[in-house]
Scaffold this motif. Structure first.
Motif, PDB file in Angstrom:
ATOM      1  N   ILE A   1      50.171  31.490  27.491  1.00  0.00           N
ATOM      2  CA  ILE A   1      50.399  32.559  28.462  1.00  0.00           C
ATOM      3  C   ILE A   1      51.898  32.781  28.595  1.00  0.00           C
ATOM      4  O   ILE A   1      52.660  31.839  28.779  1.00  0.00           O
ATOM      5  CB  ILE A   1      49.793  32.202  29.835  1.00  0.00           C
ATOM      6  N   THR A   2      52.327  34.051  28.509  1.00  0.00           N
ATOM      7  CA  THR A   2      53.756  34.352  28.632  1.00  0.00           C
ATOM      8  C   THR A   2      53.938  35.670  29.372  1.00  0.00           C
ATOM      9  O   THR A   2      53.051  36.524  29.387  1.00  0.00           O
ATOM     10  CB  THR A   2      54.427  34.426  27.247  1.00  0.00           C
ATOM     11  N   GLY A   3      55.096  35.852  29.979  1.00  0.00           N
ATOM     12  CA  GLY A   3      55.383  37.091  30.696  1.00  0.00           C
ATOM     13  C   GLY A   3      54.757  37.124  32.076  1.00  0.00           C
ATOM     14  O   GLY A   3      54.136  36.164  32.539  1.00  0.00           O
ATOM     15  N   THR A   4      54.926  38.256  32.762  1.00  0.00           N
ATOM     16  CA  THR A   4      54.407  38.451  34.114  1.00  0.00           C
ATOM     17  C   THR A   4      53.066  39.170  34.040  1.00  0.00           C
ATOM     18  O   THR A   4      52.988  40.306  33.571  1.00  0.00           O
ATOM     19  CB  THR A   4      55.396  39.287  34.944  1.00  0.00           C
ATOM     20  N   LEU A   5      52.014  38.519  34.503  1.00  0.00           N
ATOM     21  CA  LEU A   5      50.671  39.085  34.450  1.00  0.00           C
ATOM     22  C   LEU A   5      50.359  39.810  35.749  1.00  0.00           C
ATOM     23  O   LEU A   5      50.601  39.281  36.837  1.00  0.00           O
ATOM     24  CB  LEU A   5      49.643  37.979  34.214  1.00  0.00           C
ATOM     25  N   GLU A   6      49.822  41.007  35.626  1.00  0.00           N
ATOM     26  CA  GLU A   6      49.518  41.799  36.813  1.00  0.00           C
ATOM     27  C   GLU A   6      48.352  41.195  37.592  1.00  0.00           C
ATOM     28  O   GLU A   6      47.303  40.895  37.047  1.00  0.00           O
ATOM     29  CB  GLU A   6      49.173  43.236  36.408  1.00  0.00           C
ATOM     30  N   GLY A   7      48.560  41.008  38.883  1.00  0.00           N
ATOM     31  CA  GLY A   7      47.470  40.596  39.761  1.00  0.00           C
ATOM     32  C   GLY A   7      47.283  39.108  39.910  1.00  0.00           C
ATOM     33  O   GLY A   7      46.433  38.676  40.681  1.00  0.00           O
ATOM     34  N   HIS A   8      48.056  38.284  39.201  1.00  0.00           N
ATOM     35  CA  HIS A   8      47.880  36.847  39.333  1.00  0.00           C
ATOM     36  C   HIS A   8      49.091  36.107  38.785  1.00  0.00           C
ATOM     37  O   HIS A   8      49.818  36.613  37.942  1.00  0.00           O
ATOM     38  CB  HIS A   8      46.615  36.373  38.608  1.00  0.00           C
ATOM     39  N   THR A   9      49.297  34.909  39.281  1.00  0.00           N
ATOM     40  CA  THR A   9      50.405  34.086  38.815  1.00  0.00           C
ATOM     41  C   THR A   9      50.029  33.399  37.511  1.00  0.00           C
ATOM     42  O   THR A   9      48.867  33.384  37.102  1.00  0.00           O
ATOM     43  CB  THR A   9      50.761  33.012  39.850  1.00  0.00           C
ATOM     44  N   ARG A  10      51.037  32.794  36.876  1.00  0.00           N
ATOM     45  CA  ARG A  10      50.793  32.058  35.638  1.00  0.00           C
ATOM     46  C   ARG A  10      49.831  30.890  35.884  1.00  0.00           C
ATOM     47  O   ARG A  10      48.951  30.602  35.074  1.00  0.00           O
ATOM     48  CB  ARG A  10      52.137  31.545  35.102  1.00  0.00           C
ATOM     49  N   ASP A  11      49.990  30.206  37.029  1.00  0.00           N
ATOM     50  CA  ASP A  11      49.119  29.074  37.353  1.00  0.00           C
ATOM     51  C   ASP A  11      47.672  29.518  37.558  1.00  0.00           C
ATOM     52  O   ASP A  11      46.737  28.841  37.122  1.00  0.00           O
ATOM     53  CB  ASP A  11      49.620  28.363  38.612  1.00  0.00           C
ATOM     54  N   GLU A  12      47.504  30.672  38.230  1.00  0.00           N
ATOM     55  CA  GLU A  12      46.154  31.187  38.441  1.00  0.00           C
ATOM     56  C   GLU A  12      45.491  31.548  37.109  1.00  0.00           C
ATOM     57  O   GLU A  12      44.304  31.271  36.892  1.00  0.00           O
ATOM     58  CB  GLU A  12      46.202  32.424  39.341  1.00  0.00           C
ATOM     59  N   ALA A  13      46.269  32.167  36.230  1.00  0.00           N
ATOM     60  CA  ALA A  13      45.728  32.538  34.918  1.00  0.00           C
ATOM     61  C   ALA A  13      45.339  31.295  34.126  1.00  0.00           C
ATOM     62  O   ALA A  13      44.285  31.252  33.482  1.00  0.00           O
ATOM     63  CB  ALA A  13      46.755  33.361  34.150  1.00  0.00           C
ATOM     64  N   ALA A  14      46.189  30.266  34.167  1.00  0.00           N
ATOM     65  CA  ALA A  14      45.897  29.028  33.450  1.00  0.00           C
ATOM     66  C   ALA A  14      44.634  28.371  34.003  1.00  0.00           C
ATOM     67  O   ALA A  14      43.795  27.861  33.246  1.00  0.00           O
ATOM     68  CB  ALA A  14      47.080  28.069  33.550  1.00  0.00           C
ATOM     69  N   ALA A  15      44.482  28.396  35.329  1.00  0.00           N
ATOM     70  CA  ALA A  15      43.293  27.805  35.957  1.00  0.00           C
ATOM     71  C   ALA A  15      42.029  28.531  35.517  1.00  0.00           C
ATOM     72  O   ALA A  15      40.984  27.915  35.273  1.00  0.00           O
ATOM     73  CB  ALA A  15      43.434  27.837  37.474  1.00  0.00           C
ATOM     74  N   ALA A  16      42.124  29.867  35.406  1.00  0.00           N
ATOM     75  CA  ALA A  16      40.964  30.649  34.978  1.00  0.00           C
ATOM     76  C   ALA A  16      40.570  30.323  33.543  1.00  0.00           C
ATOM     77  O   ALA A  16      39.381  30.252  33.212  1.00  0.00           O
ATOM     78  CB  ALA A  16      41.269  32.145  35.114  1.00  0.00           C
ATOM     79  N   VAL A  17      41.554  30.126  32.681  1.00  0.00           N
ATOM     80  CA  VAL A  17      41.274  29.763  31.285  1.00  0.00           C
ATOM     81  C   VAL A  17      40.604  28.390  31.220  1.00  0.00           C
ATOM     82  O   VAL A  17      39.594  28.192  30.529  1.00  0.00           O
ATOM     83  CB  VAL A  17      42.572  29.771  30.454  1.00  0.00           C
ATOM     84  N   LYS A  18      41.157  27.435  31.950  1.00  0.00           N
ATOM     85  CA  LYS A  18      40.615  26.069  31.929  1.00  0.00           C
ATOM     86  C   LYS A  18      39.203  26.026  32.497  1.00  0.00           C
ATOM     87  O   LYS A  18      38.360  25.273  32.016  1.00  0.00           O
ATOM     88  CB  LYS A  18      41.544  25.143  32.721  1.00  0.00           C
ATOM     89  N   ALA A  19      38.952  26.845  33.531  1.00  0.00           N
ATOM     90  CA  ALA A  19      37.615  26.861  34.139  1.00  0.00           C
ATOM     91  C   ALA A  19      36.557  27.357  33.161  1.00  0.00           C
ATOM     92  O   ALA A  19      35.368  27.063  33.314  1.00  0.00           O
ATOM     93  CB  ALA A  19      37.620  27.748  35.382  1.00  0.00           C
ATOM     94  N   ARG A  20      36.984  28.076  32.139  1.00  0.00           N
ATOM     95  CA  ARG A  20      36.051  28.605  31.147  1.00  0.00           C
ATOM     96  C   ARG A  20      36.083  27.819  29.850  1.00  0.00           C
ATOM     97  O   ARG A  20      35.653  28.297  28.807  1.00  0.00           O
ATOM     98  CB  ARG A  20      36.361  30.084  30.923  1.00  0.00           C
ATOM     99  N   GLY A  21      36.638  26.615  29.917  1.00  0.00           N
ATOM    100  CA  GLY A  21      36.589  25.718  28.774  1.00  0.00           C
ATOM    101  C   GLY A  21      37.764  25.816  27.836  1.00  0.00           C
ATOM    102  O   GLY A  21      37.792  25.148  26.801  1.00  0.00           O
ATOM    103  N   GLY A  22      38.757  26.666  28.145  1.00  0.00           N
ATOM    104  CA  GLY A  22      39.896  26.832  27.267  1.00  0.00           C
ATOM    105  C   GLY A  22      40.994  25.819  27.537  1.00  0.00           C
ATOM    106  O   GLY A  22      41.035  25.178  28.582  1.00  0.00           O
ATOM    107  N   LYS A  23      41.896  25.681  26.568  1.00  0.00           N
ATOM    108  CA  LYS A  23      43.043  24.787  26.682  1.00  0.00           C
ATOM    109  C   LYS A  23      44.302  25.640  26.728  1.00  0.00           C
ATOM    110  O   LYS A  23      44.472  26.548  25.923  1.00  0.00           O
ATOM    111  CB  LYS A  23      43.087  23.836  25.481  1.00  0.00           C
ATOM    112  N   VAL A  24      45.208  25.351  27.684  1.00  0.00           N
ATOM    113  CA  VAL A  24      46.449  26.112  27.824  1.00  0.00           C
ATOM    114  C   VAL A  24      47.619  25.275  27.326  1.00  0.00           C
ATOM    115  O   VAL A  24      47.807  24.134  27.761  1.00  0.00           O
ATOM    116  CB  VAL A  24      46.681  26.519  29.293  1.00  0.00           C
TER     117      VAL A  24
END
Length: 748
Positions: free
Chosen positions: A674-697
């Motif tokens: 994950i890189t850059g500024t994501l609209e609507g969520h922080t980098r930590d929130e995005a990483a948490a969403a990926v991990k919750a779906r079985g992905g590795k960040v």
């Protein structure tokens, strides 16, 4: 850069006049660059002036005197104690295209057709000369005018990685005397931190002065325009402790005078430098043919953003020292080496004005109106300035010459003003007090909010067209053929008098009869201002209708194909998943990830509407700020009216429980960066969403990366992903990734 045109200069008198003018300009610019660390033109503009001077001297050789800037290297200042170099530090001649590089190669290899080339990157830093006697660092000096530099020994000793004493090996014993040539630079990340620290210090100083009731606020320290200026300004400090804090680094790339060591090639000298413990340029090769050297140049230009340091070109040298000596040098540059300058990604242009745009949630964002300039392959006319505090922190004035940067696919950004170029006509920017589109008073949405917002969310034309554009996008209803022009026409038509849409609630009830009579202005997406025809009049379109003649010659107004598709796609969009519906509501702080979390947790828009703030904030990925925003949004009657109209039109308001459960493992086994500024969520929130779906960040892009999530201001990671052929999705695509998995999200 192409050949310089001297056709208009036909006589020696005219040539002398132009030569004198160019010489004065170049000398002044060199002084600002080398002595003051405050250039007022870009490197590309300086190169253009110098190339014109060289072309003049080739046409009129009598002008090429020893005093000409073409025969000189930099300048020398008196800021530090002057010291002479044992062997002059020469500059490099430049080429700007592959044809000229090939011409140089053919010229220097006439007597050595099998010559090898040492190829290395050209660091954009400050040239230095380190003197070692019996292995001990006895002096550090800037290049100065090539013969005499400035003694910066105390500062050089603070730079991490520069050994105070050389190590020796059996193959490379420490020489009795050696001058090490290198470049002092500041890594990209450290440069960003340095400017961010200055921005914060400037803001805090202003806030303190305001709190104390002072009328004259401190100007603060100007931001560094680029890493080269930061490195130069940091090394040329009177206080070495300041230099120590600046995280400078050095890369050695050659040797000058020496006793007790004699290399037979440039690559041999590199081996010695590394054996003695000096950091060297890592991105280099020895090419056995010109084509290999050319491939190196192409590779480094395309991958320059992968590096942790700034480069502005590649340097090609004949590797063999004996051949170098035979070729010799001019008064300022060796004939056996040249610098291939890359296309500029940082240019200077004029800041004509600062205007304010209004976004879909009412945020008022300043943006720069620039004198159009070409940078990184495209013409730039506008650049974001984020908010009024950023304008103050950057100390930008309307009318300034500014440094504009655009690296790779990054949004154009004003880095800093060119302060020495000011003439007193510049003026300060003041944030407007009223919305430029609906004239409502601008104010922070809440205490402590740095952004000003237009509170007229229901009636402000800008907010409505932006919300409508957003809900038609890929992260919401994904309605093809409903772009910005269509959204302007539906909300701000010239005809009919009453627009088809006064809010987004009626979007799914649009009919062909409503679309046919619409005539509208074409607005610029960046400014919200009307686009112009060639004759200067406003551009007007009928976006949904066209005139068609029947066989009997009678004209009929019929729907355009895009309008037919748009109406069909609106019907399809009603069945989109719940999270898209939530995202399409444009609730402040609620982006695709938060919308997904809400849909997963509640599965029903009515349940979300009825939930308490405490219940909402307990949802992973939501939290108290988003929870409060949701409660505030549903407390507004016309907001609820939008939901009810969508419901009545058949928009999906509930989620199938089995579908929600299946979402959980959509990224099983995927490696995500994950890189850059994501609209609507922080980098930590995005990483948490990926991990919750079985992905590795992970933090870096490699061949093992499955996908790169690239938000706004994505930098070198984006470029590396493109180079490696790794799928890239933006903020909108991220929502698809979470719900539909890797294959579906990256195939669109």
């Amino acid at each position: 850069m192409g050949p310089v045109n001297t056709e208009n200069i036909v006589d020696l008198e005219g040539a002398r006049e132009r030569h004198a003018d160019l010489s004065d300009q170049i000398t002044a610019h060199r002084k600002r660059y080398y002595d003051e660390d405050a250039p007022t033109i870009s490197d590309a503009e300086f190169d253009s002036l110098l190339q014109e001077l060289i072309a003049l001297e080739e046409t009129f050789p009598q002008l090429a005197t020893a005093e000409s800037p073409t025969q000189q290297i930099g300048t020398f200042s008196t800021l530090f104690t002057p010291v002479d170099h044992a062997e002059p530090m020469l500059s490099l001649d430049n080429v700007f295209n592959e044809e000229d590089l090939r011409t140089w190669s053919e010229r220097v290899t006439v007597d050595a057709p099998d010559a090898a080339y040492l190829c290395e990157v050209k660091l954009d830093g400050l040239a230095v000369n380190l003197t070692y006697e019996d292995g001990f660092l006895t002096r550090g000096a800037t290049r100065g005018d090539g013969r005499t530099g400035e003694d910066v020994t105390a500062n050089v000793r603070t730079i991490e990685g520069i050994p105070h004493r050389l190590k020796g090996t059996d193959e490379f014993p420490v020489p009795a005397f050696v001058e090490v040539r290198g470049e002092v630079y500041i890594p990209r990340e450290e440069f960003l931190k340095l400017n961010q620290a200055r921005e914060q210090a400037n803001l805090e100083a202003k806030e303190k002065a305001e709190a104390e009731g002072k009328t004259k606020l401190p100007k603060g320290e100007p931001l560094f325009a680029n890493p080269r200026n930061a490195a130069a300004g940091s090394l040329r400090q009177k206080k070495s402790e300041v230099t120590r804090r600046r995280a400078l680094r050095l890369m050695a790339h050659g040797i000058g005078a020496r006793r007790g060591f004699e290399p037979d090639s440039q690559s041999h000298a590199y081996e010695a430098l590394e054996a003695w413990g000096l950091p060297t340029i890592p991105d280099r090769i020895v090419a056995s043919t010109f084509d290999e050297a050319l491939e190196y140049v192409r590779h480094m230009e395309s991958s320059r953003h992968d590096l942790d340091y700034e480069i502005d070109g590649a340097v090609i040298k004949i590797d063999n020292i004996a051949t170098q000596r035979r070729l010799g040098h001019t008064s300022r540059a060796p004939r056996w080496a040249t610098a291939y300058k890359f296309a500029p990604e940082e240019v200077h242009t004029r800041l004509l004005d600062i205007k304010v745009g209004i976004g879909r949630t009412g945020r008022a964002t300043p943006y720069a109106v620039l004198e159009p300039v070409r940078v990184a392959g495209s013409e730039v006319e506008f650049a974001t300035l984020h908010n009024a505090d950023q304008v103050k922190a950057k100390q930008v004035l309307i009318g300034d010459t500014v440094v504009l940067r655009k690296a790779g696919d990054v949004i154009p950004e004003i880095v800093a003003p060119v302060v020495p170029a000011r003439d007193g006509s510049e003026r300060e920017f003041h944030m407007p007090q009223r919305c430029p589109e609906c004239d409502s008073p601008l104010a922070p949405a809440s205490e402590g909010d740095v952004d000003l917002r237009c509170p007229n969310s229901q009636k402000c034309p800008a907010q409505l067209r932006e919300r409508l554009t957003y809900l038609s996008g890929r992260s919401c209803f994904d309605i093809d053929d409903m772009g910005f022009v269509s959204c302007v026409a539906l909300t701000q038509p010239l005809e009919p008098k009453e627009p088809p849409l006064v809010d987004e609630g009626g979007v799914f009830d649009l009919t062909a009869e409503q679309l046919l009579p619409i005539k509208a202005l074409v607005l610029d997406r960046d400014t919200g201002l009307p686009k112009k025809n060639d004759d200067g009049t406003d551009k007007v379109v009928t976006p949904f209708a066209r005139v068609e003649k029947s066989p009997d010659g009678i004209e009929h107004v019929v729907l355009r194909a895009n309008a037919v598709k748009m109406l069909a796609n609106l019907q399809k969009a009603k069945s989109q998943p719940l999270w898209r519906v939530i995202n399409a509501l444009s609730i402040r702080h609620v982006g695709p990830v938060a919308a997904q979390a809400l849909a997963d947790a509640f599965g029903d828009l009515d349940r979300i509407r009825e939930a308490s703030q405490e219940e909402l904030s307990e949802i992973d990925g939501v939290g108290p700020t988003i929870a409060r925003a949701i409660r505030d949004w549903f407390s507004v009657d016309w907001h609820v009216g939008i939901v009810e109209r969508w419901r009545a039109s058949g928009v999906r308001m509930r989620e199938d429980v089995t579908e929600t459960a299946a979402i959980r493992a959509t990224l099983e086994g995927a490696t995500v960066v994950i890189t850059g500024t994501l609209e609507g969520h922080t980098r930590d929130e995005a990483a948490a969403a990926v991990k919750a779906r079985g992905g590795k960040v992970t933090g870096s892009v490699s061949k093992k990366t499955s996908v790169l999530i690239a938000g706004e201001n994505a930098g070198s990671k984006y470029d590396k992903a493109m180079k490696l052929g790794i799928p890239v999705v933006n903020s909108e695509g991220f929502a698809h990734l979470l719900t539909e998995g890797l294959e579906a999200a990256t195939s669109q």
